[in-house]
Design a protein around this motif. Structure first.
Motif, PDB file in Angstrom:
ATOM      1  N   LYS A  98       0.833  -1.205   0.000  1.00  0.00           N
ATOM      2  CA  LYS A  98       0.000   0.000   0.000  1.00  0.00           C
ATOM      3  C   LYS A  98       0.870   1.260   0.000  1.00  0.00           C
ATOM      4  CE  LYS A  98      -3.897   2.148   2.410  1.00  0.00           C
ATOM      5  NZ  LYS A  98      -4.843   2.032   3.558  1.00  0.00           N
ATOM      6  N   THR A 102       1.088   4.101  -2.932  1.00  0.00           N
ATOM      7  CA  THR A 102       0.807   5.497  -2.576  1.00  0.00           C
ATOM      8  C   THR A 102       1.912   6.409  -3.095  1.00  0.00           C
ATOM      9  OG1 THR A 102      -0.399   4.793  -0.601  1.00  0.00           O
ATOM     10  CG2 THR A 102       0.382   7.072  -0.663  1.00  0.00           C
ATOM     11  N   TYR A 113      -6.562   1.982  -5.129  1.00  0.00           N
ATOM     12  CA  TYR A 113      -6.903   1.295  -3.882  1.00  0.00           C
ATOM     13  C   TYR A 113      -8.323   1.701  -3.492  1.00  0.00           C
ATOM     14  CZ  TYR A 113      -6.459  -0.496   0.874  1.00  0.00           C
ATOM     15  OH  TYR A 113      -6.631  -1.189   2.041  1.00  0.00           O
ATOM     16  N   ASP A 116     -10.195  -1.545   0.280  1.00  0.00           N
ATOM     17  CA  ASP A 116      -9.367  -2.724   0.572  1.00  0.00           C
ATOM     18  C   ASP A 116      -9.167  -3.613  -0.650  1.00  0.00           C
ATOM     19  OD1 ASP A 116      -9.111  -1.918   3.172  1.00  0.00           O
ATOM     20  OD2 ASP A 116     -10.793  -3.120   3.888  1.00  0.00           O
ATOM     21  N   TYR A 118      -7.342  -3.709  -4.625  1.00  0.00           N
ATOM     22  CA  TYR A 118      -6.430  -3.051  -5.554  1.00  0.00           C
ATOM     23  C   TYR A 118      -6.912  -3.247  -6.990  1.00  0.00           C
ATOM     24  CZ  TYR A 118      -3.204  -2.734  -1.631  1.00  0.00           C
ATOM     25  OH  TYR A 118      -2.623  -2.462  -0.431  1.00  0.00           O
TER      26      TYR A 118
END
Length: 535
Positions: A98, A102, A113, A116, A118
């Motif tokens: 994650k 980001t 995202y 929860d 992807y």
């Protein structure tokens, strides 16, 4: 560049590196990048499959704990502790994933995202080869992740003895984080080889692969721990009904008392049975005293014979010595007595002390001194049928559980006299084990697997020669990162299954599950899954 003024040569090298990076980015086609998306999604499905299967093992630990806490607790505690380590490393990798996305996606992370989940197709930085180096190398997360993996690997190896070479080697290979030195002598760390100079979407795929590796190791460790619950047990392959009475001769008006139980023995390993006087030598040790007799052992059971030449009580006993699975010798004392008296009723099952529903159960019934054609055998209260066959009888239960009573009367000089009865428990036929080429799990050569006729159902260590027929199964495996599942009716391997096996690579896992078989009682049975590692 943030680290002082560069020399002309350093500037030239920097420009060349920038140019090479641009060329690499241009050479990564959209199809290749999309392939990484598919690989990541396939790995994610594989992770979920591992989660489901591993949870079944943890559930089985819980089930066995309720049956025998003292025996199961030490192994369950180890499994639970290892699960905590697994979840910690798994969550750390998920957080790195994650965090990396980001960094790579910036404000676009909201499209990548979602709740929860992807959506890698929405990545705008798929082809960027710089973010992996920045996030994992320059910012040090790669080395931190390596340390966590090293700790996890050592924790796993601490639970597996060196004698389990296949598991140990597999863990070491799966979680190998060693550095690599190229021909020029340059050192490439595990983090550099894993994350640096590859497209961002490939970095995500590598993180998913690490999650698969972690779950794979978890599977090996907890399955090994679960098997240890019964690893120290004696292995028996036969059962026998045993009746030990306080006395085999009872006067009218007194009580007859007996202990009835199922005795297990190993017909392949002969114990040493010594008959005579013995004494206790230490807390759990015994030794024979004076002259004694060694019984002849046949099929794991000693044969004791004495001519009953006169009436009255006869006492005898001794020691049974047997080698335990760990190589030590254990001695078990026994004492018995018998009465030599007038003839009495004898009822003994031919193979087991229970009757199995749906099949004929052979039983021998006799009264010493009375011809078999003078016996009247019945099943009062129902629950089974009985008929004379050859020199014995066949009992066929009509209900799946409970008990039935076999009663015997004898024609004694024209007068029918009740000789007694005996009660038997009713059980269903045991569930067989699913096998392929005689194996139910472990490593298997691909050539052997591809030549197998199909899935068989085998009743192991069962007194009756019964056949089960597999009616359906499902084959699941992972090929090129993609989980493939094939459902099949019947038991054989068809062309589609064989082609699937031929495409498996070394160390691939093939899972045969949802196996169903039908036996002679007509009841469908769900069998335990088969897990193979192809070599």
């Amino acid at each position: 560049m943030g680290h002082g003024k560069e020399t002309p040569r350093q500037q030239m090298i920097g420009l060349m590196y920038l140019f090479l990076t641009c060329m690499l980015a241009l050479n990564v086609s959209k199809d290749v990048l999309d392939s990484f998306v598919l690989v990541s999604e396939g790995l994610e499905r594989t992770v979920n499959n591992y989660k489901t299967k591993n949870q079944k093992v943890y559930d089985e630990f819980d089930k066995q704990l309720t049956i025998n806490e003292n025996k199961v607790r030490p192994w369950k505690d180890k499994a639970d502790s290892f699960k905590v380590l697994t979840d910690s490393l798994y969550n750390a990798i998920e957080n790195y994933k994650k965090g990396f996305l980001t960094l790579a996606e910036g404000s676009n992370i909201e499209n990548v995202y979602k709740g929860d989940r992807y959506v890698l197709d929405s990545m705008t930085s798929k082809d960027n080869i710089d973010f992996g180096g920045q996030y994992f190398i320059l910012e040090g997360r790669g080395e931190l992740l390596k340390s966590k993996i090293d700790e996890y690997r050592e924790a796993a190896l601490a639970l597996i003895p060196e004698s389990e070479a296949n598991i140990v080697d597999g863990i070491k290979a799966t979680l190998n984080t060693e550095s690599h030195v190229d021909k020029e002598g340059a050192v490439h760390t595990w983090a550099m080889r894993t994350f640096e100079h590859i497209p961002a979407v490939a970095d995500v795929a590598m993180l998913e692969k690490l999650k698969v590796d972690i779950k794979n190791v978890e599977t090996d460790v907890i399955n090994y721990l679960f098997k240890q619950i019964s690893a120290g047990d004696f292995k028996f392959n036969a059962l026998s009904a045993t009746v030990i009475a306080n006395s085999n001769y009872v006067m009218r008006g007194s009580d007859y008392s007996a202990t009835v139980f199922l005795a297990a023995f190993d017909s392949t390993q002969a114990p040493e049975i010594l008959v005579g006087s013995y004494k206790k030598n230490g807390a759990d040790n015994y030794e024979m005293v004076g002259a004694y007799e060694t019984l002849k052992v046949e099929g794991g059971r000693g044969i004791y014979k004495k001519l009953a030449s006169s009436l009255g009580e006869r006492k005898w006993g001794g020691l049974i010595r047997i080698t335990r699975p760990d190589g030590t010798i254990s001695c078990y004392p026994f004492e018995e007595s018998y009465q030599v008296a007038e003839p009495s009723l004898v009822i003994s099952p031919t193979k087991m002390n229970v009757f199995y529903y749906g099949i004929d159960n052979p039983v021998s019934i006799s009264v010493p001194g009375v011809p078999s054609n003078k016996l009247k055998v019945s099943v009062p209260g129902g629950g089974a049928t009985i008929k004379a066959v050859g020199n014995g009888y066949m009992v066929k239960p009509t209900q799946r559980s409970g008990t039935v009573k076999i009663a015997v009367a004898a024609d004694m000089n024209g007068k029918v006299q009740n000789m007694g009865s005996m009660e038997f428990r009713l059980k269903t036929i045991p569930t067989p084990k699913a096998k392929v080429m005689g194996k139910e799990s472990g490593q298997i050569n691909k050539s052997v697997l591809s030549s197998a006729p199909g899935v068989t159902a085998v009743l192991e260590d069962f007194a009756f020669d019964l056949k089960y027929k597999v009616t359906k199964y499902t084959v699941t495996t992972t090929i090129n990162g993609m989980t493939t599942e094939k459902q099949k009716k019947g038991s054989d391997f068809d062309t589609e299954i064989r082609n699937l096996i031929k495409n498996l690579k070394t160390n691939s896992k093939l899972i045969i599950e949802d196996i169903e078989a039908v036996g002679p009682d007509g009841t469908p049975r769900s069998l335990s899954p088969i897990v193979f590692k192809v070599k």
